[in-house]
Motif scaffolding. Sequence first.
Motif, mmCIF file in Angstrom:
data_model
loop_
_atom_site.group_PDB
_atom_site.id
_atom_site.type_symbol
_atom_site.label_atom_id
_atom_site.label_comp_id
_atom_site.label_asym_id
_atom_site.label_seq_id
_atom_site.Cartn_x
_atom_site.Cartn_y
_atom_site.Cartn_z
ATOM 1 N N VAL A 12 0.758 -1.153 -0.045
ATOM 2 C CA VAL A 12 -0.121 0.144 0.193
ATOM 3 C C VAL A 12 0.872 1.416 -0.006
ATOM 4 O O VAL A 12 2.024 1.250 0.595
ATOM 5 C CB VAL A 12 -0.803 0.313 1.241
ATOM 6 C CG1 VAL A 12 -0.143 -0.032 2.594
ATOM 7 C CG2 VAL A 12 -1.916 1.025 1.134
ATOM 8 N N GLN A 13 0.455 2.243 -0.505
ATOM 9 C CA GLN A 13 1.003 3.869 -0.877
ATOM 10 C C GLN A 13 1.001 4.125 0.958
ATOM 11 O O GLN A 13 0.115 3.964 1.649
ATOM 12 C CB GLN A 13 0.681 4.618 -1.670
ATOM 13 C CG GLN A 13 0.970 3.934 -3.138
ATOM 14 C CD GLN A 13 0.539 5.141 -4.193
ATOM 15 O OE1 GLN A 13 -0.436 5.915 -3.816
ATOM 16 N NE2 GLN A 13 1.484 5.148 -5.204
ATOM 17 N N ALA A 14 2.254 5.186 1.010
ATOM 18 C CA ALA A 14 2.121 5.680 2.525
ATOM 19 C C ALA A 14 0.783 6.600 2.533
ATOM 20 O O ALA A 14 0.408 7.072 1.509
ATOM 21 C CB ALA A 14 3.108 6.814 2.497
ATOM 22 N N GLY A 15 0.074 6.610 3.640
ATOM 23 C CA GLY A 15 -1.078 7.311 3.899
ATOM 24 C C GLY A 15 -2.342 6.129 3.545
ATOM 25 O O GLY A 15 -3.473 6.686 3.993
ATOM 26 N N GLY A 16 -2.011 5.288 3.212
ATOM 27 C CA GLY A 16 -3.062 4.206 3.067
ATOM 28 C C GLY A 16 -3.439 3.294 4.110
ATOM 29 O O GLY A 16 -2.999 3.417 5.126
ATOM 30 N N LYS A 87 2.704 4.212 7.239
ATOM 31 C CA LYS A 87 4.065 4.848 7.037
ATOM 32 C C LYS A 87 4.973 3.809 6.533
ATOM 33 O O LYS A 87 4.734 2.777 6.908
ATOM 34 C CB LYS A 87 4.569 5.577 8.328
ATOM 35 C CG LYS A 87 3.435 6.419 8.966
ATOM 36 C CD LYS A 87 4.239 7.002 10.137
ATOM 37 C CE LYS A 87 3.182 8.192 10.868
ATOM 38 N NZ LYS A 87 3.772 8.666 12.340
ATOM 39 N N PRO A 88 5.966 4.310 5.676
ATOM 40 C CA PRO A 88 6.996 3.158 5.238
ATOM 41 C C PRO A 88 7.510 2.352 6.523
ATOM 42 O O PRO A 88 8.065 1.190 6.225
ATOM 43 C CB PRO A 88 8.057 4.249 4.565
ATOM 44 C CG PRO A 88 7.367 5.488 4.091
ATOM 45 C CD PRO A 88 6.288 5.532 5.273
ATOM 46 N N GLU A 89 7.809 3.167 7.606
ATOM 47 C CA GLU A 89 8.545 2.709 8.600
ATOM 48 C C GLU A 89 7.487 1.580 9.248
ATOM 49 O O GLU A 89 7.745 0.721 10.175
ATOM 50 C CB GLU A 89 8.576 3.405 9.829
ATOM 51 C CG GLU A 89 7.619 4.504 10.072
ATOM 52 C CD GLU A 89 7.630 5.729 9.563
ATOM 53 O OE1 GLU A 89 8.105 5.937 8.211
ATOM 54 O OE2 GLU A 89 7.602 7.125 10.300
#
Length: 123
Positions: A12-16, A87-89
């Motif tokens: 998923v993209q960040a914020g998803g 978030k990516p983290e």
Amino acid sequence: QVQLVESGGGVVQAGGSLRLSCAASGGTFSCYAVGWFRRVPGKEREFVAAISWTIGTTYYVDSVKGRFTLFRDNAKNTVYLQMNSLKPEDTTVYYCAAKKGGAAMVTTLYNYWGQGTQVTVSS
């Protein structure tokens, strides 16, 4: 013997958002507290969230408070981890675990573990 199966991971993209599921079989799931943990490089699995089996009290690590929500459907023997504003983290493998008694934040207190589901958050 309780068996746990996680599902719902993905990319998923960040914020998803993603919703992870932890489905149990082989026991009366409503009598178990359930925790979610995630793999952290170089460390034991990190606590993410837990839910009690009594009134569904929830606990979260600070880094996910306000973004993740944990809830259970005892009729379906399933616990859900709703993850928003990812978030990516947050990228890693997520595991659910079950134990009798109260919810806990320590991996060694859990008796049953699922195989894990990969969550990947792209920036």
